[in-house]
Design a protein around this motif. Structure first.
Motif, PDB file in Angstrom:
ATOM      1  N   THR C  70       4.671  -1.099   8.779  1.00 15.95           N
ATOM      2  CA  THR C  70       4.351  -1.051   7.352  1.00 15.95           C
ATOM      3  C   THR C  70       5.572  -1.387   6.508  1.00 15.95           C
ATOM      4  OG1 THR C  70       2.870   0.729   7.923  1.00 15.95           O
ATOM      5  CG2 THR C  70       3.276   0.372   5.604  1.00 15.95           C
ATOM      6  N   VAL C  71       6.663  -0.697   6.789  1.00 18.13           N
ATOM      7  CA  VAL C  71       7.850  -0.910   5.969  1.00 18.13           C
ATOM      8  C   VAL C  71       8.289  -2.362   6.058  1.00 18.13           C
ATOM      9  CG1 VAL C  71      10.272  -0.301   5.683  1.00 18.13           C
ATOM     10  CG2 VAL C  71       8.595   1.473   6.170  1.00 18.13           C
ATOM     11  N   LEU C  74       5.705  -4.733   4.364  1.00 18.17           N
ATOM     12  CA  LEU C  74       5.692  -4.537   2.912  1.00 18.17           C
ATOM     13  C   LEU C  74       6.969  -5.084   2.304  1.00 18.17           C
ATOM     14  CD1 LEU C  74       4.071  -1.046   2.312  1.00 18.17           C
ATOM     15  CD2 LEU C  74       3.070  -3.310   2.234  1.00 18.17           C
ATOM     16  N   ALA C  75       8.073  -4.909   3.023  1.00 16.60           N
ATOM     17  CA  ALA C  75       9.328  -5.457   2.509  1.00 16.60           C
ATOM     18  C   ALA C  75       9.224  -6.968   2.431  1.00 16.60           C
ATOM     19  CB  ALA C  75      10.485  -5.039   3.416  1.00 16.60           C
ATOM     20  N   SER C  77       6.531  -8.638   2.013  1.00 18.68           N
ATOM     21  CA  SER C  77       5.624  -8.908   0.902  1.00 18.68           C
ATOM     22  C   SER C  77       6.372  -8.819  -0.420  1.00 18.68           C
ATOM     23  CB  SER C  77       4.479  -7.903   0.963  1.00 18.68           C
ATOM     24  OG  SER C  77       3.706  -7.990  -0.191  1.00 18.68           O
ATOM     25  N   PHE C  78       7.194  -7.771  -0.538  1.00 19.34           N
ATOM     26  CA  PHE C  78       8.006  -7.625  -1.752  1.00 19.34           C
ATOM     27  C   PHE C  78       8.940  -8.827  -1.891  1.00 19.34           C
ATOM     28  CE2 PHE C  78      12.089  -6.095  -3.538  1.00 19.34           C
ATOM     29  CZ  PHE C  78      11.671  -5.970  -4.841  1.00 19.34           C
ATOM     30  N   THR C 138       4.746  -3.764  -4.825  1.00 20.32           N
ATOM     31  CA  THR C 138       5.239  -3.981  -3.463  1.00 20.32           C
ATOM     32  C   THR C 138       6.577  -3.296  -3.255  1.00 20.32           C
ATOM     33  OG1 THR C 138       6.116  -6.078  -4.227  1.00 20.32           O
ATOM     34  CG2 THR C 138       4.014  -6.133  -3.079  1.00 20.32           C
ATOM     35  N   THR C 142       7.181  -0.304  -0.545  1.00 17.13           N
ATOM     36  CA  THR C 142       8.115  -0.369   0.572  1.00 17.13           C
ATOM     37  C   THR C 142       8.951   0.905   0.647  1.00 17.13           C
ATOM     38  OG1 THR C 142       8.229  -2.709   0.065  1.00 17.13           O
ATOM     39  CG2 THR C 142       9.812  -1.855   1.656  1.00 17.13           C
ATOM     40  N   SER C 168      -1.280   0.647   4.090  1.00 18.48           N
ATOM     41  CA  SER C 168      -1.186  -0.817   4.033  1.00 18.48           C
ATOM     42  C   SER C 168      -2.413  -1.407   3.358  1.00 18.48           C
ATOM     43  CB  SER C 168      -1.077  -1.405   5.435  1.00 18.48           C
ATOM     44  OG  SER C 168      -0.092  -0.739   6.148  1.00 18.48           O
TER      45      SER C 168
END
Lengths: 568, 340, 794, 119
Positions: C70-71, C74-75, C77-78, C138, C142, C168
């Motif tokens: 996830t982290v 998501l990172a 994605s950010f 996002t 994160t 998520s």
């Protein structure tokens, strides 16, 4: 020919099941259902989507030529989809019954296959009497499945199911035969015929008063089957008492016989009456949505809850149908399939728990999330599909049904519906309108209420299991203990295809939507042309105002609109 | 036209009421009953009906020549009297015997109606076969009287059930039926004359034999054809020439007999029905065999009755010791029957 | 993809061709460019994370792998969002509108005519408003995922997978909501975040309150969703499309598809915005639909931080900002007035509750409602810039505060009662937490030069500056907001003074969440807490809310608390030591705090367009959310003299509001210090509090208000009122329906079914079994029939 | 039965038609016999007698058929009597088998004993 084969394959395998030893029944039935599925897929591959509105794979064999009755089959895309749904649920029902049915196996599987043949026949029929024969014949296997393999109150349930639906459809038969009779009367010298499309044309030419009576007769039969509000009471009883596979077929396909019949026989046969009484019928649907939903909310029997939810769901389905526009009818057809998938899966899930704990009462069961995580995951998933969560299948059809009702109003552009003075671009002819959409929409909230109430009790919360002393009374302990605590691979494998289809239809419904576009368009045109004789379709454009075209829309309105204007 | 052509309707209905009263009286009852009187009144009523019909017939066109001959009256009175006795006699055996009488009288009526074959078939099949079976069953199913005792009639034989109501219903039915039949009969079309030449054509051997025995043709001549239109028989002589025999020359022996005509009628007109009749007979036979082989037990009431009966007959025996079941069904349980 | 582009380019062409007479000066025609395909990574990477975690669950992974997935994703994605921002939205050039098409979704004919097609694709519409939202969604997701990787570590296994899968999926849904290029995809995200919220609130599914809260949240949201859905139907019906680009063009040109003036249709200007507003109220917990949010605090704290403070609840604000052209179409701005009033009343209403209750997490929950009220009020008084900026800053500082609360919960066994905690900041390992919470608190309280100060200020100033009559009662709204700002400062520091400073004392919580999953239902208020323990352990005396003063002596210190813990609480907490947060949690808290501080700097980044308000305001002004100059100056209201600026007591609000709001904030803090502060500098030398559960002045004051305090502590009985007015009657009605169904509807059917049986019964004696009877009947029947024939045929 | 009066030889064994009045006499006899059978069936309790009564009714029907056949100079009337005879025989066989069976069970020939067969 393939369509005849689709009907015959299950029958042949049913015969095989009967003559072979009971130990082999499961295997043969499974093979048979998979062969049917393969056949249905083959038929689908033969189907030409470019002319989805014509009846393809057609075949006619004379049956009783003196009366114009022939074994005539053919499918358009809508019938084909429902045939596919039937064929898909076949193997699932068979496999779901492996452990649930322990006695009189041959009878069970044979009738299950016969049922499948009859249901396929209903969707394929192009002759009124073939349709009706199959339509009624579905009652016999279902009656036997419920009365032999159901739960405690099964006798009463099966008799009620049979008599109730049978009584209704006999009245419908009277209506249909009356149309055939009128055909011989109106066209002198013509022989008797039961060809559906011929009779549809005859029926359309009847005066409004006659059509209204015909509507009453036809709906008497089909509304019971669907079931619409005042004639729904057989459904919860039948669902609750039926064995799991029976409930799945009942929810998945049998109810769709009614909706399909409405699409096939009511809309094109008596369009004038349908247009006239659409608000009344829609109100019945909405009562069903709200009333059925609220009743669900106070159920303690999980299966009964889901059964009543069918009343609410089918209310949505029929609301879309009676919107009589493309959105509503397409949505309604999609709803038939989606409801079959998600509610069928819910019944399977409930059946799985019932096999393990022999109870469906929320007073005795609870918090299964801790004990059966896989089951709970599927349960939440299908509950969400049933609630109409976007991204899953239920949403698309529910959205379209509600929107269809919302759009379909001649009152748009006047009163509080806007001061435009003409029909806005997104509205269609009709006499439902926004209020129908809004009030039906409260059903969405109620659906969340009762389904989450069920989930909250059965899946979440503290673990609660029935007393084991109680179990011994059933004498099936040894059988139940063979099942694993959580779902077995077999059980997962029948749920996964359903779940995958739920996602697929929710995320990418476009192929199906475009497949049913043509036949639906034809139906809508028929309804508009011969149904709105007294209330011509209002044009979208106002005459006085300049026309600002939207980019991707052709500038000239459709020819039909022009003719409607001329008529005025 | 209608009923009045045959009999005065008021007379008919009055006589039917009389007949109903007579039959009602004639039915068996407990105690002393005017059975004889009733039977006589009933017979009188029927006789009077026939009398009045005769009187009426004599007064219409054609006169007495329309009436059936005297044998008709004899046979019909015997038949009706026998029938009346069948239903009024308390003892089944007598009833069956009277029924034979009725059958024989009916056969006489058949003879008058020139149905010889049926007359004899009736006597053979009914009187000879069926009624004998009845008698067997009656014997089987009736308690034999004990030594030194008079025969005790079963209760259900002694008294009739609601004789008055039944007579009323029955004679109401006669009244209506006769009314209907008289009406219908008076409107019947005149019978068409029958030409049986076709039947003769189907029987070349018979024709040859008849002609041969009367010397109309010689040995070796063959029947060629029968011209139904000209009513002549064409014979192909042994030398090949054709001989024509007109109807006037036909011998009497050539006449088609009743069994022959009936045979042709049965096989030509009703072949399917014969098959069905055969199947019915076969099934009846099988059914009778299956049914009579079936083992049955006395039901509770009968057991109790049997036990008391046994105890009554043989006080030395404890009723419980000897199995009443075995006694009760000797035919169904041969070993048990032998033991007792 | 090409087709979609064609649509957009032709719209653009059309828009140029039919420039309306009433020309909206500032809303220049925007060109829509095709975005790069990699931008699809922003929404779809979280979805990928969801799928991978689902696989983890299927393969029974029992490690922290789901968190790392996830982290990491998501990172990424950010990163994608940030890259998009840097590439297209930085710099002096006008912000573009990027359009990225993923795949076709809903395509169907919506009517028999050729023009009636319904198109809603899985396609994304990225303008500056979108990217503003996506950056903090996002980014915060994160950080909070990182925090949760430690916070949820007690539940590694299936629960861990479940948590991160839903997490998520939430980010994916939120991305769809924000980035959608049409209203239906927005609705997908809208319901999707609702689902994830449901799953995460109900994470501790063995606790009845959590399950109930989850259900309540979903259902309350659905009420709003219905409004939104009907709004979407209406939009389609009116315009024949649900795609933003086309809708905005219609509004920009002022005529609809059939050439009619939009402004003249009450349907479009009143009803449709009203429907959207109901939707927004549901999701953002405003006015009558707010009650689910405080209950949603049953969920794990990271969830509260992300979903119920920073992101999901701002979806309503986003919706109204996104549909701002719709709201501006009404010359009287009626619906915006309603929005403004609703926001202000909600802000005040929930602030009063916060001042009374003791649960620090719930204080944060109500605070979120209150701040959302501010944002709505901001939208209502025509400052979407201020609202969006407040959303942005609020996301960070409220996340910081929640993460701080989470650290405390995590450390003290789920203790959330501010009367059971004191001096946490001085305990080992909690210094950083206290510092971060302090930063969050000063932002929330509106200290000068904090991000929260600036954003709140923009809203207040605009509220005062609205000309008379433009937004009905905007002056009153402004005053309400100002008072609420003071109350906000008070309740924020009330918590801070009680929990983080003062003597070091605590009572560990017996809460299920962290100590023993699902064994004890968590007390929702002190009341329940007292009751449970009073009964459960024979504790003797029942406590009223205000007599807890009698008990304070028993909690003299940490040691005492332990001793009493043995006696009063579950024996398993015998050896209780507060465990301070670990690295991941500390890192996330610190990062949030630093970002909160940094956000203040954004106010000073000069905006690309328009004057003042900083970066966020500039972003908003470049998007469709901008309020057009006519509307802003009140030209459209029809009155010539109506467009004079409103004033704050005769002064220009834009200038004085900094001082006013700072002053109000200070007063609030001082009152908090006076009432709740400990003795000495920690209480700014005003406070007198000596133990954790007794603040004499505050208690006295609370007693003085008596019933009002009680009512506020019970949340004004709103839940009970809803229960009595809606739920109960509905429940009863359902039962009546059920009975009606059983005995009337089905009864009629059974009656009809019983008729033949009845006749059969009546005729049964005729079938006596006596053959003679039948024979007589038959003969008589034949006779009667024949008589009839004789008589009739004659 | 006056053979000598025959006009044609082919009709020697098939006399000329009888009059309606003659037919009426036979029908009256037939009706009377039928009714006697019916009355017997209604009044007697002995199963065997009841069956005998049905045989009486068959007999009556046979007389009527032969009389009609005679009137119409058609042999089908006699053919049907053949069938009636067949059915009567079959009926007698089955009925008597049943009577035996019933008698074995109840030791009685009364029809009223079997009321409980009503179902």
């Amino acid at each position: 020919m393939i369509l005849f084969a689709l009907m015959l394959i299950p029958l042949v395998f049913a015969m095989l099941v009967v003559i072979s030893p009971a130990a082999q029944a499961k295997t043969i039935a499974t093979v048979g259902s998979f062969v049917s599925l393969a056949g249905a897929i083959y038929a689908a591959m033969q189907f030409d989507p470019a002319s989805a509105a014509t009846f393809q794979l057609a075949k006619t064999v004379d049956w009783i030529p003196q009366l114009g009755i022939s074994l005539s089959v053919g499918v358009d895309s809508i019938a084909l989809l429902l045939v596919l749904l039937t064929a898909l649920l076949g193997p699932i029902c068979v496999i779901a019954s492996y452990t649930a049915i322990t006695q009189r196996l041959r009878t069970y599987y044979a009738w299950l296959l016969v049922l499948q043949a009859a249901m396929t026949g209903v969707f394929c029929a192009r002759d009124l009497l073939v349709f009706y024969t199959c339509f009624e014949f579905t009652l016999v296997p279902m009656f036997i499945l419920i009365s032999l393999y159901g739960s405690t109150n099964r006798k009463r349930a099966s008799i009620k199911f049979f008599l109730y639906t049978f009584t209704g459809s006999v009245i419908a038969l009277a209506g249909l035969v009356y149309i055939a009779y009128q055909h011989t009367q109106l066209t002198p010298g013509s022989p008797w015929t039961f060809d559906i499309s011929t009779l549809a044309e005859t029926a359309r030419s009847l005066p409004l008063a006659t059509q209204s009576w015909l509507l009453l007769a036809l709906m008497a039969g089909f509304a019971v089957k669907i079931p619409l509000f005042p004639v729904h009471t057989w459904l919860p009883l039948a669902h609750t008492e039926a064995p799991t596979a029976g409930s799945v077929v009942l929810a998945g396909v049998l109810l769709k016989l009614g909706t399909y019949a409405v699409y096939r026989f009511v809309l094109p046969f008596v369009p004038q009456a349908v247009v006239e009484y659409a608000p009344l019928l829609a109100i019945l649907c909405i009562i069903g949505i709200i009333y059925g939903g609220l009743i669900c909310w106070v159920q303690t029997d999980v299966k009964k809850l889901v059964a009543y939810s069918s009343v609410a769901h089918l209310g949505f389905c029929m609301l879309g149908m009676f919107a009589l526009n493309n959105t509503g009818i397409s949505g309604s057809i999609l709803y038939m399939i989606n409801h079959g998938l998600s509610t069928g899966a819910l019944f399977l899930l409930i059946g799985m728990v019932y096999e393990r704990y022999h109870t469906r009462s929320m007073k005795e069961l609870g918090g299964l999330g801790a004990k059966m995580p896989v089951w709970s995951t599927f349960m939440v998933f299908f509950v969400m599909a049933s609630v109409g969560l976007p991204g899953l299948n239920g949403f698309v059809s529910e959205f379209m049904c509600m929107m269809g009702a919302f759009q379909a109003s001649d009152a748009w552009g006047s009163g509080i519906w806007g001061s435009l003075g003409h029909r806005p671009i997104g509205a269609t002819a009709g006499n439902l309108g926004p209020w129908f959409g809004i009030i039906a929409g409260t059903g969405v909230i109620i659906a969340a209420m009762y389904l989450l109430y069920m989930t909250g009790n059965v899946v979440w919360g503290k673990l609660k299991l029935p007393d084991h002393g109680h179990d011994h009374a059933h004498g099936t302990d040894d059988h139940a203990s063979k099942l694993p605590t959580d779902l077995s691979t077999r059980e997962i494998s029948i749920l996964v295809p359903l779940a995958a289809l739920c996602i697929l239809l929710g995320v990418y419904p476009k192929p199906i939507l475009s497949l049913i576009e043509q036949p639906v368009q034809e139906t809508v045109l028929v309804v508009n042309e011969s149904g709105r004789v007294n209330m011509p379709v209002k044009p979208i454009e106002s005459d006085t105002k300049p026309h600002a075209p939207i980019a991707d829309a052709p500038a000239e309105p459709a020819a039909r609109v022009v003719s409607a204007e001329n008529a005025q | 036209m209608g009923i009045a052509q045959f009999i005065n309707p008021y007379v008919l209905y009055a006589l039917l009421v009389l007949g109903a009263a007579g039959v009602g009286l004639a039915m068996p009852r407990r105690g002393t009953t005017p059975q004889i009187v009733g039977a006589l009144v009933g017979a009188l009523a029927f006789g009077l009906i026939l009398l009045f019909m005769g009187l009426k017939a004599a007064s219409t066109e054609g006169g007495v020549s329309n009436l059936p001959n005297i044998y008709f009256y004899i046979f019909s009175l015997i038949a009706l009297g026998g029938a009346l006795r069948v239903i009024t006699h308390p003892k089944p055996v007598y009833g069956a015997l009277y029924f034979i009488l009725t059958v024989i009288a009916s056969a006489g009526l058949f003879l008058i109606l020139s149905a010889e074959f049926m007359a004899f078939a009736l006597v053979i099949v009914y009187a000879g076969a069926i009624l004998i079976t009845y008698l067997f069953v009656i014997m089987l199913a009736t308690q034999a009287p004990e030594e030194g005792q008079d025969e005790v009639l079963a209760d259900y034989d002694v008294s009739a059930r609601e004789p008055i109501a039944a007579s009323v219903v029955g004679f109401l039915l006669i009244a209506v039926l006769t009314t209907m039949m008289f009406r219908g009969t008076s409107q019947l079309p005149a019978p068409a004359p029958v030409n049986q030449n076709e039947l003769l054509a189907s029987m070349p051997r018979k024709v040859e034999r008849a002609l041969l025995t009367t010397g109309k043709i010689a040995e070796g001549d063959k029947f060629e054809s029968l011209d139904a239109a000209a009513n002549v028989i064409i014979i192909k002589k042994a030398d090949g020439t054709l001989l024509t025999i007109p109807q006037t020359d036909w011998p009497e022996e050539m006449a088609v007999t009743n069994p022959e005509a009936l045979g042709f009628n049965l096989l030509r007109e009703h072949p399917g029905t014969i098959e069905i009749a055969g199947v019915i007979l076969l099934m009846a036979m099988l059914g009778a065999v299956v049914l009579s082989r079936k083992q049955v037990q006395l039901d509770e009431d009968a057991k109790a009755a049997r036990v008391t009966q046994l105890a009554h007959l043989d006080p030395g025996n404890e009723p419980g010791v000897q199995s009443p079941l075995e006694l009760g069904s000797p035919t169904s349980n041969p070993t048990g029957g032998a033991a007792s | 993809m090409m087709q979609a582009l064609n649509i957009f380019s032709s719209i653009a062409a059309h828009a140029v061709a039919s420039e309306p007479a009433a020309g909206v000066a500032q809303a220049a025609t925007r060109t829509i460019t095709q975005g790069e395909t990699w931008m699809l990574a922003i929404p779809f990477l979280p979805l990928l994370a969801f799928v991978l975690i689902a696989l983890c669950a299927a393969f029974k992974v029992r490690s922290k792998l789901p968190a790392f997935i996830t982290v990491g994703l998501l990172a990424l994605s950010f990163g994608a969002a940030l890259t998009t921002f840097i590439q297209h939205f930085m710099g002096p050039a006008a912000a573009p509108i990027l359009h990225v098409h993923a795949f076709d979704w809903l395509h169907f004919k919506a009517g028999p005519e050729a023009a009636q097609g319904f198109v809603a694709n899985f396609a994304f519409y990225i303008d500056s408003l979108t990217i503003l939202w996506m950056l903090f969604v996002t980014g915060l997701a994160t950080l909070i995922a990182l925090y949760a990787s430690e916070y949820m570590s007690h539940d590694v296994g299936p629960g861990y997978c479940r948590f991160f899968a839903a997490f998520s999926l939430f980010v994916f849904s939120m991305s769809c909501l924000v980035m959608a290029d049409n209203l239906v995809l927005l609705f997908l995200g809208w319901e999707g975040v609702g689902l994830c919220s449901y799953l995460l609130i109900g994470y501790f599914y063995k606790k009845a309150p959590a399950v109930a809260a989850a259900k309540k949240a979903f259902i309350m949201n659905r009420i709003g969703d219905l409004g939104l859905l009907m709004g979407i139907f209406s939009i389609y019906t009116a315009f024949g499309t649900v795609e933003y680009a086309k809708i905005f063009e219609f509004f920009r040109s002022g005529v609809d598809a059939t050439g009619n003036q939009i402004g003249s249709s009450t349907w479009i200007t009143i009803i449709i915005p009203l429907l959207f507003t109901i939707g927004a109220f549901g999701k953002s917990a405003q006015v009558f639909l707010y009650t689910w949010l405080p209950d949603a605090m049953e969920g794990p704290t990271p969830v509260s931080a992300l979903i119920h403070a920073a992101t999901m609840v701002t979806a309503g604000v986003f919706l109204i900002a996104r549909m701002m052209p719709l709201y501006q179409a009404d010359p009287n701005l009626l619906i915006l007035s309603i929005v403004a009033w609703s926001g202000a009343i909600t802000a005040l209403w929930s602030a009063t509750i916060e001042m009374a209750i003791f649960d620090i997490k719930r204080v944060m929950g109500y605070s979120t409602i209150s701040q959302l009220g501010f944002m709505f009020a901001g939208l209502g008084v025509l400052t979407p810039e201020g609202s969006a900026f407040h959303v942005f800053t609020h996301a960070f500082f409220k996340a910081t505060l929640f993460l701080g609360v989470g650290a405390v919960m995590h450390g003290f066994g789920g203790q959330l009662d501010l009367r059971r905690l004191s001096g946490v900041g001085w305990m080992k390992g909690f210094g950083l937490v206290a510092a971060a919470v302090f930063i969050g608190s000063i932002n929330l309280a509106g200290f000068p030069f904090t991000a929260g100060f600036f954003s709140k200020d923009m809203i207040l100033a605009e509220a005062f500056a609205r000309p008379e009559g433009q937004i009905a009662g905007s002056q009153a709204v402004a005053w309400i907001l100002l008072i609420t700002a003071g109350m906000t400062a008070y309740y924020t520091f009330r918590s801070f003074f009680r929990v983080y400073v003062g003597p070091k004392q605590f009572v560990p919580g017996d809460d299920a969440e962290l100590v023993d999953l699902g064994r004890h239902p968590k007390g929702v208020s002190l009341d329940a807490w007292h009751k449970e323990h009073g009964h459960g352990h024979g504790h003797g005396h029942e406590h009223e809310h205000n007599d807890h003063a009698h008990r304070h002596g028993s909690y003299g210190g940490v040691g005492d608390a332990r001793a009493h813990g043995r006696q009063d609480f579950d024996p398993s907490t015998e050896e209780f030591d507060p465990h301070p947060p670990g690295f991941a949690m500390k890192f996330a808290i610190a990062a949030c705090a630093i970002l909160t501080i940094a956000a203040a700097g954004l106010y000073f980044v000069s905006p690309a367009i328009g004057e003042g308000g900083g970066w966020a305001a500039g972003m908003v002004r470049q998007s469709s959310a901008v309020v057009s100059a006519e509307v802003l100056s009140g030209h459209t209201s029809g009155t010539d003299e109506g467009h004079a600026h409103g004033t704050f007591l005769g002064m220009d609000p834009h200038h004085v509001m900094y001082y006013v709001s700072a002053g109000v904030g200070f007063i609030g803090v001082l009152i908090a210090a006076f009432l709740h502060g400990p003795k000495g500098w920690q209480g700014l030398f005003l406070g007198v509090r000596q133990s954790c559960d007794v603040a004499p002045r505050a208690d006295k004051l609370a007693n003085a208000f008596g019933p009002l305090t009680t009512a506020a502590r019970n949340k004004y009985y709103v839940d009970e009122i809803y229960d009595a007015l809606i739920t109960r009657p509905l429940w009863v009605l359902s039962h009546i329906f059920h009975l009606f169904d059983q005995y009337v509807v089905d009864g009629l059917v059974n009656l009809i079914g019983a008729l033949p049986r009845f006749f059969g019964k009546a005729l049964r004696p005729i079938q006596s079994g006596e053959m003679h009877g039948y024979a007589v009947g038959m003969a008589g029947g034949v006779a009667v029939l024949l008589i009839l024939v004789v008589l009739l045929v004659g | 039965m006056n053979v000598t009066t025959l006009t044609t030889l082919a009709q020697a064994n098939f006399p000329e038609a009888m009059s309606q009045i003659t037919l009426a006499h036979y029908l009256v006899i037939s009706t009377a016999m039928f009714t006697i059978g019916l009355v017997g069936f209604l009044t007697r309790r002995n199963l065997i007698i009841m069956f005998l009564c049905t045989e009486l009714m068959f007999q009556a029907a046979g007389i009527a058929m032969i009389a009609f056949g005679r009137y119409h100079l058609d042999l089908s009337g006699q053919s049907f009597v053949v069938f009636v005879l067949t059915v009567a025989a079959a009926e007698a066989a089955m009925a008597l088998a049943l009577v035996v069976l019933l008698f074995r069970r109840k030791e009685s020939l009364s029809a009223e004993e079997w009321k409980d067969l009503q179902g």
